[in-house]
Design a protein around this motif. Structure first.
Motif, PDB file in Angstrom:
ATOM      1  N   MET A 196       1.140  93.405  -6.933  1.00  0.00           N
ATOM      2  CA  MET A 196       0.960  94.845  -6.844  1.00  0.00           C
ATOM      3  C   MET A 196       2.254  95.594  -7.128  1.00  0.00           C
ATOM      4  SD  MET A 196      -0.570  97.071  -3.634  1.00  0.00           S
ATOM      5  CE  MET A 196       0.827  96.775  -2.538  1.00  0.00           C
ATOM      6  N   ARG A 197       3.349  95.200  -6.499  1.00  0.00           N
ATOM      7  CA  ARG A 197       4.580  95.986  -6.584  1.00  0.00           C
ATOM      8  C   ARG A 197       5.528  95.523  -7.687  1.00  0.00           C
ATOM      9  NH1 ARG A 197       7.822  97.522  -1.634  1.00  0.00           N
ATOM     10  NH2 ARG A 197       8.499  99.020  -3.200  1.00  0.00           N
ATOM     11  N   ALA A 198       5.618  94.228  -7.952  1.00  0.00           N
ATOM     12  CA  ALA A 198       6.545  93.746  -8.974  1.00  0.00           C
ATOM     13  C   ALA A 198       5.906  93.678 -10.355  1.00  0.00           C
ATOM     14  CB  ALA A 198       7.089  92.369  -8.585  1.00  0.00           C
ATOM     15  N   LEU A 199       4.657  93.192 -10.424  1.00  0.00           N
ATOM     16  CA  LEU A 199       4.000  93.012 -11.709  1.00  0.00           C
ATOM     17  C   LEU A 199       3.131  94.200 -12.107  1.00  0.00           C
ATOM     18  CD1 LEU A 199       2.943  89.259 -11.426  1.00  0.00           C
ATOM     19  CD2 LEU A 199       5.065  90.230 -12.306  1.00  0.00           C
ATOM     20  N   PRO A 237       4.143 102.581  -5.018  1.00  0.00           N
ATOM     21  CA  PRO A 237       5.600 102.410  -5.162  1.00  0.00           C
ATOM     22  C   PRO A 237       5.882 101.027  -5.742  1.00  0.00           C
ATOM     23  CG  PRO A 237       5.016 103.235  -2.978  1.00  0.00           C
ATOM     24  CD  PRO A 237       3.748 102.773  -3.622  1.00  0.00           C
ATOM     25  N   ARG A 238       6.573 100.994  -6.855  1.00  0.00           N
ATOM     26  CA  ARG A 238       6.778  99.738  -7.567  1.00  0.00           C
ATOM     27  C   ARG A 238       8.194  99.218  -7.347  1.00  0.00           C
ATOM     28  NH1 ARG A 238       3.490 100.027 -12.239  1.00  0.00           N
ATOM     29  NH2 ARG A 238       4.639  98.253 -13.095  1.00  0.00           N
ATOM     30  N   ALA A 239       8.602  98.277  -8.165  1.00  0.00           N
ATOM     31  CA  ALA A 239       9.881  97.601  -7.980  1.00  0.00           C
ATOM     32  C   ALA A 239      10.756  97.740  -9.208  1.00  0.00           C
ATOM     33  CB  ALA A 239       9.648  96.116  -7.690  1.00  0.00           C
ATOM     34  N   ALA A 240      12.059  97.838  -8.985  1.00  0.00           N
ATOM     35  CA  ALA A 240      13.019  97.828 -10.082  1.00  0.00           C
ATOM     36  C   ALA A 240      13.403  96.412 -10.476  1.00  0.00           C
ATOM     37  CB  ALA A 240      14.280  98.606  -9.690  1.00  0.00           C
ATOM     38  N   ASP A 241      13.182  95.463  -9.579  1.00  0.00           N
ATOM     39  CA  ASP A 241      13.612  94.086  -9.793  1.00  0.00           C
ATOM     40  C   ASP A 241      12.606  93.157  -9.118  1.00  0.00           C
ATOM     41  OD1 ASP A 241      14.980  91.541  -8.903  1.00  0.00           O
ATOM     42  OD2 ASP A 241      16.597  92.369 -10.120  1.00  0.00           O
ATOM     43  N   GLY A 242      11.978  92.280  -9.885  1.00  0.00           N
ATOM     44  CA  GLY A 242      10.961  91.399  -9.339  1.00  0.00           C
ATOM     45  C   GLY A 242      11.498  90.422  -8.315  1.00  0.00           C
ATOM     46  N   PHE A 243      12.691  89.874  -8.558  1.00  0.00           N
ATOM     47  CA  PHE A 243      13.254  88.925  -7.599  1.00  0.00           C
ATOM     48  C   PHE A 243      13.583  89.630  -6.288  1.00  0.00           C
ATOM     49  CE2 PHE A 243      17.041  86.886  -5.704  1.00  0.00           C
ATOM     50  CZ  PHE A 243      16.455  85.686  -5.329  1.00  0.00           C
TER      51      PHE A 243
END
Length: 500
Positions: free
Chosen positions: A446-449, A308-314
């Motif tokens: 892992m999740r943001a990049l 599961p990844r991220a829509a927004d790194g911040f």
């Protein structure tokens, strides 16, 4: 990128869906290009050329097949996981950086000259940054033509074209049909002004329940929710705000996007694909992890588990820091209070963009009010967090100041937490911030990049999962054991979390 003719031709002859997005098949006798799984008759060898990108096929004078729609195939897993300049460039182009900032802006983000960047992309992908962005622009235009009632002139500018003539010429060249012909022949459902409904392709298998369960445990009121088999969330986008509703189905994820500015369609699609890790190659991942007897039963029982990844790194950075040394429940309570201390932005402030679509944007705002949209908002930005008073954090001072330090670095442009960032440089900058150690930096990688090869050996849930599977739970021993799972250790982390 070298493409082995025999291997590619065998994939085309067997119509192997696993190779969709890895390469494209050009048929010189018909003047079209297809995805490897195209159901059409296998072309003769002497009439076939293989291309590493759709843009390269278009540069060779080929148009997209109307039957298999290669422009809508899954993204290449190679560019999704590669951490080099070309992989980063592809992720930034998919996010619309060239449309917003031009090739100079893309080159500046990557730290190379325009000439050198063009040379690298041509060598690897057979096309330069403008051609790659043009191919994406054409796909965005087709989506808008087929799923909205916008006028064709509005579609042209929403898709990023500089003129209606350029729009018409590109659509005819890429699809072999005029925009009006595509609209007449459209097959997708129309969702109303400001709403785009489309299918996001992926390589099977996809373990949808694992994704929805992961997000459901971490939802925040007003930001995201899981309900009736659908993940919904608000989005912060380059030109405004939006909402996404993602429903996994057989062979695709149904996506309904509500956008205040349709120029954000391509970035919204890119974020949705990242969230569900749709460009992954699950067969390659499961083959590696399933070769370990300890993981083999879990892989066989649950094939296609994604990261599961991220829509927004911040957003992911704030979530990770807030979760340090506390339970998910406690972190959600803290983050809910933080969000409640920041008033939501006025929708109209984001919807009316200078020089484009003022009337259209206001119409989208009116439509969203009529159909009940606007219930979810994207996570707050770095500037907004910096304006929050101490009382808004409700967490230890050290953790609060760590969040503020990250926010200042992001707001100043010193820290890039988006998938196009340099992973090694980002890790170095993160660990230089007091309060961020290897676990937080690894979690963000892992999740943001999107780093596929992160292993969180000190994570308590990872150690519990290892123990449940009969693996060593000592961090040092477990980390050494995990080397057999390279280059997919991030996926092993998710499986260990599930085992826990």
């Amino acid at each position: 990128m070298e493409l082995d003719f025999e291997r590619c031709y065998r994939a085309v002859d067997s119509r192997d869906q696993r190779f969709d997005g890895w390469f494209y098949t050009g048929v010189t006798s018909t003047g079209i290009y297809c995805r490897p799984s195209c159901p059409a008759s296998t072309p003769k060898r002497q009439n076939v050329r293989f291309f590493p990108s759709s843009a390269a096929a278009q540069r060779a004078g080929l148009r997209a097949c109307r039957r298999c729609r290669p422009d809508a195939s899954p993204g290449s897993p190679q560019w999704d996981v590669r951490a080099d300049v070309v992989g980063r460039a592809m992720r930034l182009i998919a996010d619309g950086v060239v449309d917003r900032d031009g090739v100079p802006g893309l080159a500046a983000r990557l730290g190379y000259t325009e000439r050198h960047l063009h040379r690298m992309l041509r060598a690897e992908l057979g096309a330069g940054p403008l051609a790659l962005a043009r191919a994406q622009r054409a796909q965005t235009a087709r989506t808008l033509i087929e799923t909205t009632e916008l006028g064709l002139a509005e579609v042209a500018f929403a898709a990023g074209f500089g003129s209606v003539r350029q729009f018409n010429d590109t659509v005819r060249e890429v699809y072999g049909a005029s925009p009006s012909q595509l609209r007449t022949a459209r097959r997708a459902a129309v969702g109303g002004a400001g709403t785009v409904t489309l299918r996001l392709a992926y390589r099977p298998p996809l373990h949808a329940a694992a994704l929805l369960d992961f997000f459901a445990r971490r939802t925040l009121p007003g930001v995201d929710e899981v309900r009736d088999g659908t993940y919904r969330r608000g989005l912060r986008l380059p030109h405004g705000t939006g909402e996404a509703a993602l429903t996994p189905a057989a062979g695709y994820v149904a996506a309904t996007l509500r956008l205040t500015d349709l120029r954000d369609l391509a970035p919204a699609v890119a974020r949705c694909r990242r969230l569900f890790d749709l460009d992954a190659d699950p067969v390659a991942v499961d083959q590696t992890l399933g070769a370990d007897p300890a993981l083999a039963p879990a892989v066989a029982a649950e094939p296609g588990v994604r990261v599961p990844r991220a829509a927004d790194g911040f957003e992911m950075a704030v979530r990770a820091i807030a979760t340090q040394q506390v339970s998910l429940t406690s972190a959600r309570t803290t983050l809910t209070h933080l969000l409640a201390s920041i008033p939501p932005p006025s929708p109209v402030d984001h919807e009316v963009s200078e020089g484009f679509g003022d009337q259209t944007s206001r119409q989208l705002h009116d439509q969203r009010g009529e159909d009940g949209g606007g219930g979810l908002r994207g996570f707050v930005g770095a500037e907004e967090v910096l304006r929050v008073a101490d009382a808004g954090f409700r967490m230890p001072v050290g953790r609060r100041e760590t969040i503020r330090a990250v926010a200042r670095a992001v707001a100043d442009g010193r820290l890039d937490l988006d998938p196009g960032g340099d992973r090694e440089e980002t890790a170095r900058q993160l660990t230089a911030i007091p309060g961020i150690g290897p676990w937080t930096a690894g979690y963000l990688a892992m999740r943001a990049l999107g780093d596929p090869d992160v292993f969180l050996a000190t994570d308590l849930a990872v150690r519990r999962g290892a123990d449940a599977l009969g693996l060593p739970d000592n961090p040092k021993t477990l980390d050494a054991y995990a080397s057999r799972w390279r280059p997919w250790r991030s996926y092993a982390v998710i499986r260990l979390w599930r085992a826990a």
